[in-house]
Design an enzyme around this catalytic site. Structure first.
Site, PDB file in Angstrom:
ATOM      1  N   HIS A   1      -4.327  -4.302  -2.375  1.00  0.00           N
ATOM      2  CA  HIS A   1      -4.716  -3.991  -0.992  1.00  0.00           C
ATOM      3  C   HIS A   1      -4.899  -2.495  -0.751  1.00  0.00           C
ATOM      4  O   HIS A   1      -4.862  -2.043   0.392  1.00  0.00           O
ATOM      5  CB  HIS A   1      -3.684  -4.582  -0.010  1.00  0.00           C
ATOM      6  CG  HIS A   1      -3.663  -6.086  -0.004  1.00  0.00           C
ATOM      7  ND1 HIS A   1      -2.653  -6.840   0.559  1.00  0.00           N
ATOM      8  CD2 HIS A   1      -4.556  -6.984  -0.501  1.00  0.00           C
ATOM      9  CE1 HIS A   1      -2.932  -8.131   0.412  1.00  0.00           C
ATOM     10  NE2 HIS A   1      -4.061  -8.245  -0.242  1.00  0.00           N
TER      11      HIS A   1
ATOM     12  N   ASN B   1      13.156 -14.135  -3.192  1.00  0.00           N
ATOM     13  CA  ASN B   1      12.921 -13.937  -1.761  1.00  0.00           C
ATOM     14  C   ASN B   1      14.234 -14.185  -1.021  1.00  0.00           C
ATOM     15  O   ASN B   1      15.102 -14.899  -1.514  1.00  0.00           O
ATOM     16  CB  ASN B   1      11.844 -14.913  -1.258  1.00  0.00           C
ATOM     17  CG  ASN B   1      11.157 -14.428  -0.003  1.00  0.00           C
ATOM     18  OD1 ASN B   1      11.790 -14.209   1.025  1.00  0.00           O
ATOM     19  ND2 ASN B   1       9.853 -14.249  -0.074  1.00  0.00           N
TER      20      ASN B   1
ATOM     21  N   VAL C   1       0.832  -1.205   0.000  1.00  0.00           N
ATOM     22  CA  VAL C   1       0.000   0.000   0.000  1.00  0.00           C
ATOM     23  C   VAL C   1       0.866   1.255   0.000  1.00  0.00           C
ATOM     24  O   VAL C   1       0.365   2.368   0.145  1.00  0.00           O
ATOM     25  CB  VAL C   1      -0.950   0.008   1.234  1.00  0.00           C
ATOM     26  CG1 VAL C   1      -1.937  -1.144   1.167  1.00  0.00           C
ATOM     27  CG2 VAL C   1      -0.173  -0.032   2.554  1.00  0.00           C
ATOM     28  N   ASP C   2       2.194   1.061  -0.170  1.00  0.00           N
ATOM     29  CA  ASP C   2       3.130   2.175   0.034  1.00  0.00           C
ATOM     30  C   ASP C   2       3.313   3.081  -1.180  1.00  0.00           C
ATOM     31  O   ASP C   2       3.944   4.145  -1.076  1.00  0.00           O
ATOM     32  CB  ASP C   2       4.497   1.650   0.519  1.00  0.00           C
ATOM     33  CG  ASP C   2       5.128   0.628  -0.430  1.00  0.00           C
ATOM     34  OD1 ASP C   2       4.885   0.701  -1.652  1.00  0.00           O
ATOM     35  OD2 ASP C   2       5.886  -0.230   0.063  1.00  0.00           O
TER      36      ASP C   2
ATOM     37  N   CYS D   1     -15.820  13.406   7.267  1.00  0.00           N
ATOM     38  CA  CYS D   1     -16.337  13.841   5.973  1.00  0.00           C
ATOM     39  C   CYS D   1     -17.464  14.853   6.235  1.00  0.00           C
ATOM     40  O   CYS D   1     -18.135  14.768   7.275  1.00  0.00           O
ATOM     41  CB  CYS D   1     -16.896  12.602   5.278  1.00  0.00           C
ATOM     42  SG  CYS D   1     -17.538  12.857   3.640  1.00  0.00           S
TER      43      CYS D   1
ATOM     44  N   ALA E   1      15.669  -8.602  -3.179  1.00  0.00           N
ATOM     45  CA  ALA E   1      15.060  -8.165  -4.435  1.00  0.00           C
ATOM     46  C   ALA E   1      15.864  -7.019  -5.058  1.00  0.00           C
ATOM     47  O   ALA E   1      16.012  -6.941  -6.280  1.00  0.00           O
ATOM     48  CB  ALA E   1      13.621  -7.727  -4.188  1.00  0.00           C
TER      49      ALA E   1
ATOM     50  N   SER F   1       5.450 -13.478   1.394  1.00  0.00           N
ATOM     51  CA  SER F   1       5.432 -14.772   2.088  1.00  0.00           C
ATOM     52  C   SER F   1       4.410 -15.704   1.446  1.00  0.00           C
ATOM     53  O   SER F   1       4.370 -16.887   1.748  1.00  0.00           O
ATOM     54  CB  SER F   1       5.119 -14.565   3.568  1.00  0.00           C
ATOM     55  OG  SER F   1       3.915 -13.840   3.709  1.00  0.00           O
TER      56      SER F   1
HETATM   57  P1  OAD Z   1       5.169 -10.558   4.566  1.00  0.00           P
HETATM   58  O1  OAD Z   1       5.734  -9.723   5.657  1.00  0.00           O
HETATM   59  O2  OAD Z   1       4.227 -11.654   4.946  1.00  0.00           O
HETATM   60  O3  OAD Z   1       6.338 -11.226   3.749  1.00  0.00           O
HETATM   61  C1  OAD Z   1       7.447 -10.512   3.281  1.00  0.00           C
HETATM   62  C2  OAD Z   1       8.347 -11.465   2.509  1.00  0.00           C
HETATM   63  O4  OAD Z   1       9.422 -10.718   1.992  1.00  0.00           O
HETATM   64  C3  OAD Z   1       8.940 -12.598   3.357  1.00  0.00           C
HETATM   65  O5  OAD Z   1       8.771 -13.823   2.672  1.00  0.00           O
HETATM   66  C4  OAD Z   1      10.426 -12.223   3.461  1.00  0.00           C
HETATM   67  O6  OAD Z   1      11.265 -13.360   3.492  1.00  0.00           O
HETATM   68  C5  OAD Z   1      10.624 -11.439   2.166  1.00  0.00           C
HETATM   69  N1  OAD Z   1      11.705 -10.437   2.164  1.00  0.00           N
HETATM   70  C6  OAD Z   1      12.106  -9.634   3.175  1.00  0.00           C
HETATM   71  N2  OAD Z   1      13.066  -8.793   2.769  1.00  0.00           N
HETATM   72  C7  OAD Z   1      13.293  -9.066   1.451  1.00  0.00           C
HETATM   73  C8  OAD Z   1      14.158  -8.540   0.440  1.00  0.00           C
HETATM   74  N3  OAD Z   1      15.010  -7.554   0.700  1.00  0.00           N
HETATM   75  N4  OAD Z   1      14.097  -9.068  -0.795  1.00  0.00           N
HETATM   76  C9  OAD Z   1      13.240 -10.092  -1.070  1.00  0.00           C
HETATM   77  N5  OAD Z   1      12.402 -10.631  -0.181  1.00  0.00           N
HETATM   78  C10 OAD Z   1      12.414 -10.132   1.064  1.00  0.00           C
HETATM   79  O7  OAD Z   1       4.516  -9.544   3.508  1.00  0.00           O
HETATM   80  P2  OAD Z   1       3.445  -9.857   2.356  1.00  0.00           P
HETATM   81  O8  OAD Z   1       3.650 -11.204   1.767  1.00  0.00           O
HETATM   82  O9  OAD Z   1       3.476  -8.689   1.456  1.00  0.00           O
HETATM   83  O10 OAD Z   1      -2.154  -7.361   3.972  1.00  0.00           O
HETATM   84  O11 OAD Z   1       2.100  -9.849   3.194  1.00  0.00           O
HETATM   85  C11 OAD Z   1       0.884  -9.986   2.521  1.00  0.00           C
HETATM   86  C12 OAD Z   1      -0.176  -9.176   3.207  1.00  0.00           C
HETATM   87  O12 OAD Z   1      -0.241  -9.521   4.601  1.00  0.00           O
HETATM   88  C13 OAD Z   1       0.067  -7.676   3.221  1.00  0.00           C
HETATM   89  O13 OAD Z   1      -0.310  -7.042   2.039  1.00  0.00           O
HETATM   90  C14 OAD Z   1      -0.780  -7.229   4.374  1.00  0.00           C
HETATM   91  C15 OAD Z   1      -0.405  -8.286   5.377  1.00  0.00           C
HETATM   92  O14 OAD Z   1      -1.296  -8.526   6.400  1.00  0.00           O
HETATM   93  C16 OAD Z   1      -3.062  -6.492   4.400  1.00  0.00           C
HETATM   94  O15 OAD Z   1      -2.803  -5.592   5.169  1.00  0.00           O
HETATM   95  C17 OAD Z   1      -4.425  -6.739   3.850  1.00  0.00           C
END
Ligand code: OAD
Length: 246
Positions: free
Chosen positions: A122, A216, A106-107, A151, A234, A192
């Site tokens: 998201h 990852n 969302v950034d 609002c 990444a 993840s």
């Molecule tokens: P996560 O925090 O679950 O996962 C982040 C992933 O990035 C992990 O698998 C890390 O190993 C990997 N990681 C960390 N640093 C990295 C790097 N420098 N290069 C490559 N990989 C790296 O985040 P999301 O999978 O994005 O949803 O989480 C999914 C959703 O869960 C989010 O959008 C949010 C959260 O709850 C909502 O808020 C609806």
């Protein structure tokens, strides 16, 4: 010769302009910019309880707390810049004829890096909306007061992000499913891969015959299902991949 990473011949042959490419990103791609991830050792969900901060019920129960938590995260995001990973994905967009970038983040950092037509599954933390009339507020400056702001219709204004238990924006998820099931090459980057429906996208792509690559720093839930895993940051792997473009 690219000395940074080793990739398979299959992936190398797919890095050609005509390949239909879909990229799904998660919090990991922004980690090197200084945005906290959600899971893992220092993840946000280790310090905060999602049910107290990221649900509609939490917002109704304690709007001030939830609003302030999002203000805190907005502040972090406003002060940082896209990293080499985001920038490499702009090169991906410029190189491949058919390219779709889907993010769970969302950034807004992909947009800030220069990526176009980013599908934000998201929502976006900078944008807000009224819980009563649905009015969208791209910017709140100078118009509204309060914590959270109200609002003119009287409803509380909330961040325009998807909270737990909420539906994803219909157009965004439909588009994501469609392009994932039609691509030849799918990248799952810095996620993840546990939060559905986003986490289904690599599996949909795989089932439809695409070559699926994950990027990852460590193995994930889908590592055993993908065709190739490139382990590393990444911000290092993606610029190295760009060097393989023909
Ligand atoms: P996560 O925090 O679950 O996962 C982040 C992933 O990035 C992990 O698998 C890390 O190993 C990997 N990681 C960390 N640093 C990295 C790097 N420098 N290069 C490559 N990989 C790296 O985040 P999301 O999978 O994005 O949803 O989480 C999914 C959703 O869960 C989010 O959008 C949010 C959260 O709850 C909502 O808020 C609806």
């Amino acid at each position: 010769m690219n000395e940074k990473i080793t990739i398979s011949d299959s992936l190398r042959s797919l890095l050609s302009k005509k390949t239909k490419v879909v990229v799904l990103t998660g919090a990991g791609i922004s980690a090197e910019s200084g945005v906290p991830t959600f899971r893992g050792k220092d993840g946000l969900w280790k310090k905060f309880r999602p049910e107290e901060l990221a649900t509609f019920d939490a917002f109704m129960a304690n709007p001030k707390l939830v609003w302030e938590w999002y203000e805190y995260r907005r502040k972090i995001i406003e002060e940082i810049e896209p990293n080499q990973g985001h920038l490499a994905l702009v090169d991906f967009q410029n190189y491949f004829d058919k390219f779709n970038l889907i993010t769970q983040n969302v950034d807004g950092l992909h947009h800030k890096a220069g990526s176009k037509n980013v599908v934000e599954l998201h929502g976006n933390i900078r944008r807000n909306k009224c819980i009563r009339c649905g009015k969208i507020y791209e910017s709140l400056e100078g118009t509204i007061e309060g914590t959270p702001p109200r609002c003119p219709c009287g409803g509380n204004i909330r961040p325009d992000v998807v909270w737990f238990g909420e539906m994803l924006p219909q157009d965004a998820i439909n588009h994501a499913f469609a392009v994932s099931s039609e691509c030849n090459l799918f990248f799952s980057i810095g996620t993840s891969a546990v939060v559905h429906p986003a986490a289904s996208l690599p599996l949909i792509a795989k089932r439809a015959g695409a070559y699926v690559v994950e990027v990852n720093i460590s193995p994930t839930e889908i590592t055993h299902l993908v065709d190739e895993s490139l382990f590393g940051k990444a911000g290092e792997i993606l610029p190295s991949l760009v060097k393989f473009f023909k």
